[in-house]
Design an enzyme around this catalytic site. Structure first.
Site, PDB file in Angstrom:
ATOM      1  N   SER A 116       0.940  -1.218  -0.112  1.00  9.24           N
ATOM      2  CA  SER A 116      -0.013   0.027  -0.030  1.00  9.24           C
ATOM      3  C   SER A 116       0.734   1.364   0.025  1.00  9.24           C
ATOM      4  O   SER A 116       1.412   1.486   1.046  1.00  9.24           O
ATOM      5  CB  SER A 116      -0.887   0.191   1.139  1.00  9.24           C
ATOM      6  OG  SER A 116      -1.792  -1.071   1.266  1.00  9.24           O
ATOM      7  N   LYS A 192      -7.384   1.284  -2.654  1.00  6.38           N
ATOM      8  CA  LYS A 192      -7.172   0.933  -1.073  1.00  6.38           C
ATOM      9  C   LYS A 192      -7.220   1.974  -0.367  1.00  6.38           C
ATOM     10  O   LYS A 192      -7.270   2.042   0.860  1.00  6.38           O
ATOM     11  CB  LYS A 192      -5.656   0.528  -1.264  1.00  6.38           C
ATOM     12  CG  LYS A 192      -5.295  -0.173   0.060  1.00  6.38           C
ATOM     13  CD  LYS A 192      -6.157  -1.107   0.692  1.00  6.38           C
ATOM     14  CE  LYS A 192      -5.202  -1.423   2.133  1.00  6.38           C
ATOM     15  NZ  LYS A 192      -4.360  -2.391   2.051  1.00  6.38           N
ATOM     16  N   LYS A 261       0.276   4.992   8.226  1.00  2.05           N
ATOM     17  CA  LYS A 261       0.745   5.776   7.042  1.00  2.05           C
ATOM     18  C   LYS A 261      -0.317   5.539   6.074  1.00  2.05           C
ATOM     19  O   LYS A 261      -0.348   6.696   5.117  1.00  2.05           O
ATOM     20  CB  LYS A 261       1.826   4.406   6.461  1.00  2.05           C
ATOM     21  CG  LYS A 261       2.332   4.566   5.095  1.00  2.05           C
ATOM     22  CD  LYS A 261       3.100   3.319   4.549  1.00  2.05           C
ATOM     23  CE  LYS A 261       2.313   1.986   4.451  1.00  2.05           C
ATOM     24  NZ  LYS A 261       1.220   1.956   3.474  1.00  2.05           N
TER      25      LYS A 261
END
Length: 311
Positions: A116, A192, A261
């Site tokens: 990701s 995502k 993150k």
């Protein structure tokens, strides 16, 4: 698989992978990469593996994987390389670092990144890799956590060329329940981020509801049962709440630092697209507090502990 439960030694690669079936590689054998690689091996595929720490390689080699000494060797011996590493810096390193994937011939080959990272980073890496050695790129981040990786129930959202997506589909579906082509390079990563808005906020909200139940004196363990079938029911409710209440954090479903993150990336993309994300921004700050209190490698569900009564 033998009747005593042990895997047979790896068969000859030419028998496992008949003509027209691709040689596979997997780079990054962490919480997600190891069970995903095991599923490829269980499906009978020839798989070469590489990981920065050698200790994670040996168990997979013992059940039939081939050990690649360097990332470049992995691509040299594979037609399709899958990878799942921690962040964009790690992706950059294994591709363009010393002995990285870019150092091997890549024409006709594909790199499928399950990591990701920022959509802009995915587009940049894809362009540079194509220029360096001709390899194609699919950004294909995953959702479903370690449980999904072990059970093969992951949802994978992909960006890239449609023909490339179809080429990798049969192999991806050995590791996942669903592969959805969302658009050109970077589209998988953007999807995502939408996923992480929902999951990150769900973790924060479920921690709040669970703490309210505990503090009010009801059995929080029964929340999933009581709410099943109602509007509040969901996979996160059924999976997260028991782990929060019972303090089950090993193995972690995901690390606090990873969720933070992703939510920080949401905030950045939201700023560049003028998108208001007040709920995701609050969730991000709660995970920042959790990182300070519990540590970056703690299970993301330890966000529940932020509201614990201090003794």
């Amino acid at each position: 698989m033998r009747c005593d439960g042990r895997r047979q030694p790896m068969a000859d690669a030419s028998k496992i992978n008949p003509p027209g079936v691709e040689r596979l590689g997997y780079l990054g054998l962490g919480l997600m990469g190891t069970p995903m690689t095991r599923r490829l091996l269980d499906a009978g595929h020839q798989v070469a593996v590489w990981n920065r720490s050698e200790g994670k390689v040996a168990p997979l080699v013992a059940v039939g994987a081939k050990h690649a000494a360097k990332p470049r060797d992995l691509l040299a011996d594979s037609d399709i390389v899958f990878m799942c590493v921690t962040d964009a810096a790690a992706v950059e390193d294994v591709i363009f670092g010393s002995e990285g994937l870019a150092a091997a011939p890549g024409a006709g080959k594909l790199v499928v990144d399950f990591s990701s990272i920022h959509p802009d980073a995915a587009r940049d890496l894809a362009t540079r890799l194509k220029a360096a050695n001709g390899a194609g790129w699919i950004d294909a981040p995953v959702s479903g956590g370690t449980k999904g990786a072990e059970e093969g129930t992951l949802a994978i959202m992909a960006g890239g060329d449609a023909a490339d997506i179809e080429r990798v589909r049969p192999y991806v579906l050995a590791m996942a329940r669903r592969l959805t082509h969302m658009g050109p390079t970077g589209a998988g990563q953007t999807t995502k981020l939408c996923n992480q808005v929902i999951v990150g906020c769900a973790m924060a909200v479920l921690a709040e509801a669970t703490r309210l139940a505990v503090n009010a004196g009801i059995d929080a363990n029964r929340l999933p049962e009581a709410l099943a079938g109602g509007f509040a029911d969901s996979i996160p409710l059924q999976l997260f709440v028991p782990r929060m209440v019972q303090g089950i954090h090993s193995p972690p479903l995901g690390h606090i630092a990873t969720m933070l993150k992703d939510l920080d990336t949401v905030a950045d993309v939201a700023q560049t697209t003028s998108t208001p994300v007040p709920m995701a921004s609050l969730a991000g700050q709660l995970f920042r507090l959790a990182k300070a209190a519990r540590g970056p490698d703690a299970d993301a569900l330890e966000i529940y502990k932020l509201s614990a009564t201090q003794g």
